[in-house]
Design an enzyme around this catalytic site. Sequence first.
Site, PDB file in Angstrom:
ATOM      1  N   LYS A 107      -7.230   3.186  -0.137  1.00  0.00           N
ATOM      2  CA  LYS A 107      -5.844   3.529   0.193  1.00  0.00           C
ATOM      3  C   LYS A 107      -5.671   3.438   1.693  1.00  0.00           C
ATOM      4  O   LYS A 107      -6.623   3.636   2.454  1.00  0.00           O
ATOM      5  CB  LYS A 107      -5.527   4.959  -0.249  1.00  0.00           C
ATOM      6  CG  LYS A 107      -4.047   5.229  -0.395  1.00  0.00           C
ATOM      7  CD  LYS A 107      -3.570   4.686  -1.737  1.00  0.00           C
ATOM      8  CE  LYS A 107      -2.187   5.056  -2.096  1.00  0.00           C
ATOM      9  NZ  LYS A 107      -1.947   4.811  -3.524  1.00  0.00           N
TER      10      LYS A 107
HETATM   11  N1  GLU Z   1       0.265   1.844  -4.714  1.00  0.00           N
HETATM   12  C1  GLU Z   1       0.107   1.580  -6.109  1.00  0.00           C
HETATM   13  C2  GLU Z   1      -0.766   2.655  -6.739  1.00  0.00           C
HETATM   14  O1  GLU Z   1      -0.900   3.733  -6.216  1.00  0.00           O
HETATM   15  C3  GLU Z   1      -0.377   0.163  -6.379  1.00  0.00           C
HETATM   16  C4  GLU Z   1      -1.672  -0.195  -5.761  1.00  0.00           C
HETATM   17  C5  GLU Z   1      -2.037  -1.668  -5.873  1.00  0.00           C
HETATM   18  O2  GLU Z   1      -1.275  -2.419  -6.446  1.00  0.00           O
HETATM   19  O3  GLU Z   1      -3.098  -2.024  -5.337  1.00  0.00           O
HETATM   20  O4  GLU Z   1      -1.279   2.486  -7.809  1.00  0.00           O
END
Ligand code: GLU
Length: 419
Positions: A107
């Site tokens: 993240k």
């Molecule tokens: N931000 C989204 C999540 O928390 C998508 C993450 C992604 O597509 O890599 O799942």
Amino acid sequence: MGEKKLSQYQETLQSIKEIAEELGYEEAEYITLLSPEREVTVSLPVTMDDGSVRVFQGYRIQDNSARGPYKGGVRYHPEVEIEEVRDLALLMSLKCSVADIPYGGAKGGITIDPRELSETELERLTRKYAEKIYPIIGAEIDIPAPDMNTNAKIMGWFKDEYSKIAGVQVPGIVTGKPVEVGGSLGRNEATGLGVSTITHAFAQNQKLVPEETRVVVQGTGNVGLITAQCLAKEGYKIIALSNVAGAVYNANGFDVSVLDLANGDQKNYDLLTAQEGSEEIPMNELLSVECDILIPAALQNQIRADNADQIKAKIVIEAANAPVSAEGEAILIKRGIKVLPDILCNAGGVVCSYFEWVQNLQHFSWTLEEVNTRLIAKMKSAFAAVLAMQAEKNCTYRQAAMLIAVDRIVKATKFKGKY
Ligand code: GLU
């Protein structure tokens, strides 16, 4: 002296330990899941439109890569801080594992209220972030994506900056891009379509009839809005909604087809309040509206020890990341309310990201129908696995999803061999 309250990350670590022990693993087998593999903090100097320079703080945390390259979004929010990013990175490892896509978890975040920046400032900030984390990411290393307050346009800038530094086009460096520069059809709607797929499947499992099922959704962003629209199409009654502009209730159910993401919060809110039978309600009453299914699709930590006893839903579907705290969930469960966890419910976004990445690596685009058919199939099979595990262990749905996720990660770790 009272005990120091655990952070959400520490709570997640605690539940991983419990789950791994339930699975019969020794500490040495799951210990690598208890700390991120790499954490990077970057300072991001940006020249503002008025010529002044501001320095923002950014993070990228790579949690675990046992099952594949790191994967996870980047959020722009004033409350972003490292411990929260750690928790969200770990949730991504678990989410990719439950969804059974070949990724680890990561993240990123920048501590900023993006509404304070002009579009050109936002672009410079994004490009600076791409430049600063360039050394640790890559299309087969770590692939960022949108998250809270980030979108396709921002991902387009990110891809462009990365490609410029690399000297070659690297569309697979980031997912959630505009379709024109290598994004996938259906990616914007994917999280909402995934949430509604799980909600519908669970409602059927619980013998709820869509037309008689009242749904409350918190948030009309990318996730909440699409979820509400997909559920309304299936016949569900959306009786209350909220966004930053306010909260609104309508016992007859709203016509949510008139809403559009491009409208922004205020216009969507006005479109809801203008409908016959609508009444504005205080923001803090939305979560306690009596309904069958409550879908928090906005921020984390919305249902907690101090308000969980006011929830009047039969089912809570976690569409946001971590909207129900551990204490909040314990109270809901005690009251007989079923909670379906984020790592299952909102996995549609990253599943479609995976499809986008596969298309990028193959230089071949799928049709919208292909994307959605595969997405729904992936979500249904993850749901079936969680349901089966829950029945086998007679545990909560979160524990069931965690049992599946942790087991897969530990098994993959073993195949990596000894350290
Ligand atoms: N931000 C989204 C999540 O928390 C998508 C993450 C992604 O597509 O890599 O799942």
